[in-house]
Design an enzyme around this catalytic site. Structure first.
Site, PDB file in Angstrom:
ATOM      1  N   HIS A   1      17.855 -67.709  49.357  1.00 53.79           N
ATOM      2  CA  HIS A   1      17.596 -68.071  47.954  1.00 53.79           C
ATOM      3  C   HIS A   1      17.142 -69.521  47.781  1.00 53.79           C
ATOM      4  CE1 HIS A   1      19.111 -64.320  46.190  1.00 53.79           C
ATOM      5  NE2 HIS A   1      19.863 -64.290  47.276  1.00 53.79           N
TER       6      HIS A   1
ATOM      7  N   SER B   1      23.766 -66.622  46.064  1.00 56.17           N
ATOM      8  CA  SER B   1      22.993 -65.724  45.202  1.00 56.17           C
ATOM      9  C   SER B   1      23.688 -65.327  43.909  1.00 56.17           C
ATOM     10  CB  SER B   1      22.640 -64.460  45.972  1.00 56.17           C
ATOM     11  OG  SER B   1      23.819 -63.798  46.372  1.00 56.17           O
TER      12      SER B   1
ATOM     13  N   LYS C   1      12.029 -62.787  48.689  1.00 54.03           N
ATOM     14  CA  LYS C   1      12.346 -63.558  47.482  1.00 54.03           C
ATOM     15  C   LYS C   1      11.143 -64.476  47.172  1.00 54.03           C
ATOM     16  CE  LYS C   1      17.131 -62.754  48.673  1.00 54.03           C
ATOM     17  NZ  LYS C   1      17.151 -61.383  48.162  1.00 54.03           N
TER      18      LYS C   1
HETATM   19  N1  PMP Z   1      20.797 -63.058  52.775  1.00 55.85           N
HETATM   20  C1  PMP Z   1      21.056 -63.312  51.481  1.00 55.85           C
HETATM   21  C2  PMP Z   1      21.852 -64.527  51.132  1.00 55.85           C
HETATM   22  C3  PMP Z   1      20.587 -62.450  50.483  1.00 55.85           C
HETATM   23  O1  PMP Z   1      20.866 -62.696  49.200  1.00 55.85           O
HETATM   24  C4  PMP Z   1      19.824 -61.311  50.852  1.00 55.85           C
HETATM   25  C5  PMP Z   1      19.252 -60.359  49.828  1.00 55.85           C
HETATM   26  N2  PMP Z   1      19.828 -60.285  48.622  1.00 55.85           N
HETATM   27  C6  PMP Z   1      19.590 -61.087  52.203  1.00 55.85           C
HETATM   28  C7  PMP Z   1      20.080 -61.983  53.139  1.00 55.85           C
HETATM   29  C8  PMP Z   1      18.826 -59.875  52.657  1.00 55.85           C
HETATM   30  O2  PMP Z   1      17.479 -60.026  52.459  1.00 55.85           O
HETATM   31  P1  PMP Z   1      16.485 -58.775  52.440  1.00 55.85           P
HETATM   32  O3  PMP Z   1      16.265 -58.392  51.040  1.00 55.85           O
HETATM   33  O4  PMP Z   1      15.248 -59.298  53.109  1.00 55.85           O
HETATM   34  O5  PMP Z   1      17.111 -57.688  53.257  1.00 55.85           O
END
Ligand code: PMP
Length: 399
Positions: free
Chosen positions: A211, A183, A242
């Site tokens: 992502h 990310s 996302k």
């Molecule tokens: N895993 C990754 C790699 C993320 O980037 C994120 C959110 N930024 C999450 C899990 C968590 O997702 P959520 O927004 O549904 O809590």
């Protein structure tokens, strides 16, 4: 109790010195998937995770409205108590079908999906091998569990193998955890090599496709699909927040035994289930994502336009073209914060990422692109960066 937070509070106050606090930006009004009012100004959203731009899609809005009217505003309970609706079960089946696997579990967020699985899958006698750049939810899940936690160098199969070897000598069972697209830098796991190692050492493999779902693979299933290794991945974790433009999380697995794990996961048991409108939105966007070859094509076209535009200006970017495009800056925090603020003054909102949230000792202006951005909006983003480098505001190329 509050004394220990003073340093953090002072840091925030210093960041906000010239007005806007970069970690509390208020989106005052949404206009579309890519435009909003911030600070009273019409602004291009260039820092969301709305990769397919589906948050205002008429089919999603209609599905959400209908669920709201027929099932109410919230479930008021957990999946294991009063919060397990037919729609949650239907979505689990649809996710299992989409991935072509036997098992799926829906969670209230992606964060909780990682907490839930990583806290129980590997037990006290086992080890979890984490890519060092894994998301906070993966680290936090491991902290909740009893397994030994071993980090390997980011995207470095040799570093992973060394650790697998040592653990194998001790007879420890292992779970390897990686991500699809990371990310912060927008780079991808070397999944083929990791799968080879997983097979060689008899490890399990979990990949967080937060992502990369909707972004990679012919059908949008993510990096495992793109790399042609889906049959060798044991667990895929993902989020609805996302590409799917909703909120919630999931895990799918080719192991029917995943069902036995459901009742052991505290972040699944002790929290309310996703609301009917969130589930209905996700069911609608999952169909759009599955049939979204054109959206993916547009997304990649947009990613190339932004990457090329910023590269031509001389900025130091993430290593590959991706919908996550970080501008990497070695300048001081104050300079980068000022740069971020000037971008906002020019009507472009990107994510400010400072150490330790960035993967190195540098700051990032994390741009992210959506299929919904127009070519003119992307040109505006590039122009905003151009006007700042032309002013000599920063030394753009940092090597
Ligand atoms: N895993 C990754 C790699 C993320 O980037 C994120 C959110 N930024 C999450 C899990 C968590 O997702 P959520 O927004 O549904 O809590």
């Amino acid at each position: 109790m509050f004394a220990k937070f003073e340093t953090l509070a002072n840091m925030r106050a210093a960041m906000a010195e010239n007005g806007l606090d970069p970690v509390s930006v208020v989106i005052e009004r949404m206009h579309s998937a890519t435009m909003a009012d911030i600070n009273g100004r019409r602004t291009i959203l260039a820092g969301t995770n709305n990769y397919l731009g589906l948050t205002f899609h008429p089919q999603c809005l209609q599905a959400a409205q209908q669920a709201l009217m027929t099932e109410g505003s919230g479930t008021t309970g957990s999946r294991m108590a009063n919060g397990n609706y037919a729609a949650h079960m239907a979505l689990e089946q649809e996710l299992a079908d989409f991935y072509g696997v036997s098992s799926a579990i829906v969670f209230s967020t992606g964060y909780q999906a990682n907490l839930a699985l990583l806290s129980v899958l590997a037990g006290a006698e086992d080890a979890v091998l984490l890519d060092a750049d894994c998301h906070a939810s993966i680290y936090d899940g491991c902290k909740l569990g009893n397994a030994e936690i071993v980090r390997f160098r980011h995207n470095d199969p040799a570093s992973l193998e060394k650790r697998l070897q040592r653990l194998a000598e001790r007879g420890v069972k292992t779970l390897i955890v990686t991500e699809g697209i990371y990310s912060m830098l927008g780079d991808r796991s070397p999944l083929k090599e990791i799968v080879e190692l997983k097979k060689k050492y008899g490890a399990y493999l979990m990949i967080d496709e937060a992502h990369s779902m909707g972004v990679l693979g012919e059908n949008g299933r993510g990096l495992a699909e793109e790399a042609g290794v889906e049959d060798d991945v044991d667990f895929i974790v993902g989020t609805f927040s996302k590409s799917l433009g909703s909120i919630g999380g999931f895990c799918v697995s080719r192991w029917p035994e995943l069902e036995n794990v459901r009742a052991a996961m505290r972040p699944y048991i002790f929290t309310a289930s996703p609301s009917p409108s969130a589930i209905a939105t996700t069911r609608a966007t999952l169909k759009l994502l599955r049939d979204g070859a054109e959206l993916r094509e547009q997304l990649w076209k947009n990613a190339h336009q932004l990457y090329q535009g910023l590269e031509d200006l001389g900025y130091n970017l993430g290593p590959v073209v991706s919908p996550v495009i970080p501008v990497i800056l070695q300048e001081s925090r104050q300079v980068v914060i000022e740069f971020w603020r000037k971008l906002l003054d020019r009507g472009v909102y990107v994510n400010l990422v400072l150490p330790p949230a960035s993967p190195g000792d540098y700051c990032l202006l994390r741009c992210s692109i959506s299929a919904a951005h127009s070519s003119a909006q992307i040109a505006d983003m590039v122009n905003a960066f151009a006007s700042l480098s032309n002013q000599g505001f920063v030394q753009a190329r940092t090597g």
